[in-house]
Structure formats: structure tokens, C-alpha cells
Design an enzyme around this catalytic site. Structure first.
Site, PDB file in Angstrom:
ATOM      1  N   PRO A   2      -0.376  -0.834  -9.623  1.00 49.56           N
ATOM      2  CA  PRO A   2      -1.482  -0.274  -8.850  1.00 49.56           C
ATOM      3  C   PRO A   2      -0.978   0.504  -7.638  1.00 49.56           C
ATOM      4  O   PRO A   2      -0.163  -0.001  -6.865  1.00 49.56           O
ATOM      5  CB  PRO A   2      -2.262  -1.522  -8.416  1.00 49.56           C
ATOM      6  CG  PRO A   2      -1.864  -2.586  -9.371  1.00 49.56           C
ATOM      7  CD  PRO A   2      -0.455  -2.294  -9.759  1.00 49.56           C
ATOM      8  N   LYS A  58      -1.104  -0.093  -0.268  1.00 47.58           N
ATOM      9  CA  LYS A  58      -1.397  -0.800  -1.512  1.00 47.58           C
ATOM     10  C   LYS A  58      -1.898  -2.223  -1.276  1.00 47.58           C
ATOM     11  O   LYS A  58      -2.006  -3.008  -2.210  1.00 47.58           O
ATOM     12  CB  LYS A  58      -0.146  -0.838  -2.393  1.00 47.58           C
ATOM     13  CG  LYS A  58       0.415   0.535  -2.746  1.00 47.58           C
ATOM     14  CD  LYS A  58       1.680   0.403  -3.574  1.00 47.58           C
ATOM     15  CE  LYS A  58       2.339   1.757  -3.819  1.00 47.58           C
ATOM     16  NZ  LYS A  58       3.564   1.640  -4.632  1.00 47.58           N
ATOM     17  N   ARG A 256      13.918   5.190 -11.242  1.00 45.32           N
ATOM     18  CA  ARG A 256      12.500   5.408 -11.543  1.00 45.32           C
ATOM     19  C   ARG A 256      12.318   6.612 -12.450  1.00 45.32           C
ATOM     20  O   ARG A 256      12.879   7.678 -12.196  1.00 45.32           O
ATOM     21  CB  ARG A 256      11.705   5.628 -10.240  1.00 45.32           C
ATOM     22  CG  ARG A 256      11.859   4.534  -9.203  1.00 45.32           C
ATOM     23  CD  ARG A 256      11.427   3.165  -9.708  1.00 45.32           C
ATOM     24  NE  ARG A 256      10.046   3.155 -10.152  1.00 45.32           N
ATOM     25  CZ  ARG A 256       9.004   2.930  -9.353  1.00 45.32           C
ATOM     26  NH1 ARG A 256       9.199   2.738  -8.051  1.00 45.32           N
ATOM     27  NH2 ARG A 256       7.788   2.910  -9.826  1.00 45.32           N
TER      28      ARG A 256
END
Length: 269
Positions: A2, A58, A256
Site C-alpha cells: 500500500p 503511508k 527494486r
């Protein structure tokens, strides 16, 4: 994982459903998820009410009269509202009981964390977190930080201490939208390019909030709500550039997965 739009979607969903309702009881089935003494955590929440839900980067911030409950969803955390009589599943680790429903924290990987803090601790708790990526007011402060960095701009955008809320998906989208190479080092970024990045950040993140986030793989925001912004992604997970029809290149930057268009983003390597 998320990111800011997904967490904002959860916040909006929960605000409509749980505010000003009395917490009757709490079950903690995975104690490591709670960063407080369990008795302290329960004693200060049971018979209280969530009067507001805020967000920082977040993080979700559940406000009571005396405390803030800080929640980070990490990789796969989600909150579901269910009937009190529904069977508790193996991935539901913290259960808040209200009069006629339950709020359940579900987390397959058990990475999520919650901590109850006093209200006067909020500012210091987020002292090392940068401003929200869709609400940066001081571009000079950000510029002064990144202009000293030898890290690639993709890595910088993922550093929550500089700008908060951006994860891997939106970092790719922001750099594509601003036509900047993910390999460009922070010290090479001009102020005009940073302005473009921040403009793209605000545009893309607010659009993603509008469409309730991006649902890729296993993420759903709350009670199986799925976002639809994945239908508007321009580069992340794509094969062809919709602008110039070049191949989208997938590589890794600091471990990543990174997607970019060599032509549109003027990548020189």
C-alpha cells in the site's frame, strides 16, 4: 505494498464506518503486531471512540480523545469490517469489537505494526518522515536535500525521510510523467526538474486516490475494495510505451523492479 493512495482509500472507507462508535473489546491474536504493553494498549482503547482518522505518508492515525493509534500496513495489511459472528480467519490478527460489527486487521505476512501514543508525542513520532508527496510546500528544502545525494532519483523518491507516501509503482509513474531518467542522481537534478517531479507526484497520486488506488497482485484496500488505477498506469508493468511505442524496459535499481521508457525519459545508459 500500500502506498499513499491506497492508505488514503482505507482512511476514507474507515471514516465512513467506524467513527464515534464505542470500542467494546479488543482481541490481539499476534502480540508482536502491537508496539506497546498489551494491557496498556487495550485499557486505553476499550470503552473509547475513534473520533477521527488522519494519514501521514503511508501511516494511518486513529484519533481518540486522549491518544493516537498509529498503524502501518506494511506489505499486505488491510482493515476489514465484518459481522461479529463471522469466523476469524488465520490472517486476522487484531480484532476491534464494536456494538454491532468488528474491525479486523488482516495481514498475511504479519509485517504490519500498531502503536498507541499520547497526543503530545505525534509530532516527534513523525519527526523523521518527509512531507506528503502530494502536498509539498517547501521545494527548496527538498532540493537542498536531494542536491547533495549521489543516489539515483528513483531511490530518493522511495526514501520516506525525504518525501513520504511514494512506493515503487508510483515512483515509476512519476518519473515517466516528468520525463526524467530513474538513473539520474539527486545531485544532477535541477530545481526545474524537481518542480516537474513534484507536480507529477501531486497529479498522479491524487488521480490514484480518485480511483481508490492501484490493485496489483494481492492488495485490496478494505473489505475487498479494489482500486482501478492500474488501468491507467503508463509504464509500470507495461511492455510498450503509449507515447512513442518504444519497448518499456524493466530493470532493478537497488533491488527494486523499475520500469522506464528509454526514449521519453532520455535514458543514456
Amino acid at each position: 505494498m500500500p502506498e499513499l493512495p491506497e492508505v488514503e482509500t482505507v482512511r476514507n472507507y474507515l471514516k465512513k464506518n467506524i467513527l464515534n462508535k464505542k470500542i467494546i473489546d479488543i482481541d490481539i491474536l499476534y502480540p508482536k503486531m502491537i508496539e506497546n504493553d498489551l494491557n496498556y494498549f487495550k485499557d486505553n482503547l476499550i470503552n473509547n471512540y475513534f473520533i477521527d482518522i488522519k494519514r501521514k505518508g503511508k501511516y494511518l492515525i486513529f484519533e481518540t480523545n486522549n491518544n493516537y493509534l498509529i498503524s502501518h500496513l506494511r506489505m499486505e495489511g488491510k482493515f476489514n469490517i465484518k459481522d461479529k459472528d463471522d469466523i476469524i480467519t488465520k490472517h486476522e490478527h487484531v480484532i476491534f469489537y464494536f456494538f454491532d460489527f468488528t474491525l479486523r486487521y488482516d495481514d498475511t505476512r504479519k509485517f504490519g505494526r500498531m502503536k498507541l501514543i499520547n497526543k503530545d508525542e505525534l509530532e516527534s513520532y513523525f519527526n523523521n518522515l518527509g512531507p506528503d508527496a502530494n502536498n509539498v510546500n517547501d521545494i527548496n528544502e527538498i532540493y537542498n536535500i536531494i542536491h547533495k545525494s549521489s543516489n539515483m532519483i528513483k531511490t530518493i523518491l522511495l526514501d520516506q525521510s525525504i518525501i513520504s507516501g511514494i512506493g515503487n509503482i508510483y515512483a515509476d509513474e512519476i518519473l515517466f510523467d516528468s520525463k526524467i531518467s530513474p538513473f539520474k542522481k539527486g545531485k544532477e537534478i535541477t530545481k526545474e526538474e524537481l518542480e516537474s517531479i513534484l507536480k507529477s507526484s501531486k497529479k498522479i497520486l491524487n488521480e490514484a486516490i480518485k480511483y481508490k488506488g492501484t490493485t496489483i497482485k494481492s492488495f485490496t484496500s478494505a473489505y475487498h475494495q479494489k482500486g482501478s488505477y492500474q488501468n491507467f498506469l503508463m509504464v509500470h508493468t507495461k511492455n510498450k510505451c503509449s507515447i512513442c511505442n518504444s519497448n518499456i524496459i524493466k530493470t532493478k535499481i537497488n533491488g527494486r523492479s523499475t520500469y522506464y521508457c528509454k526514449v521519453c525519459q532520455k535514458v543514456k545508459i
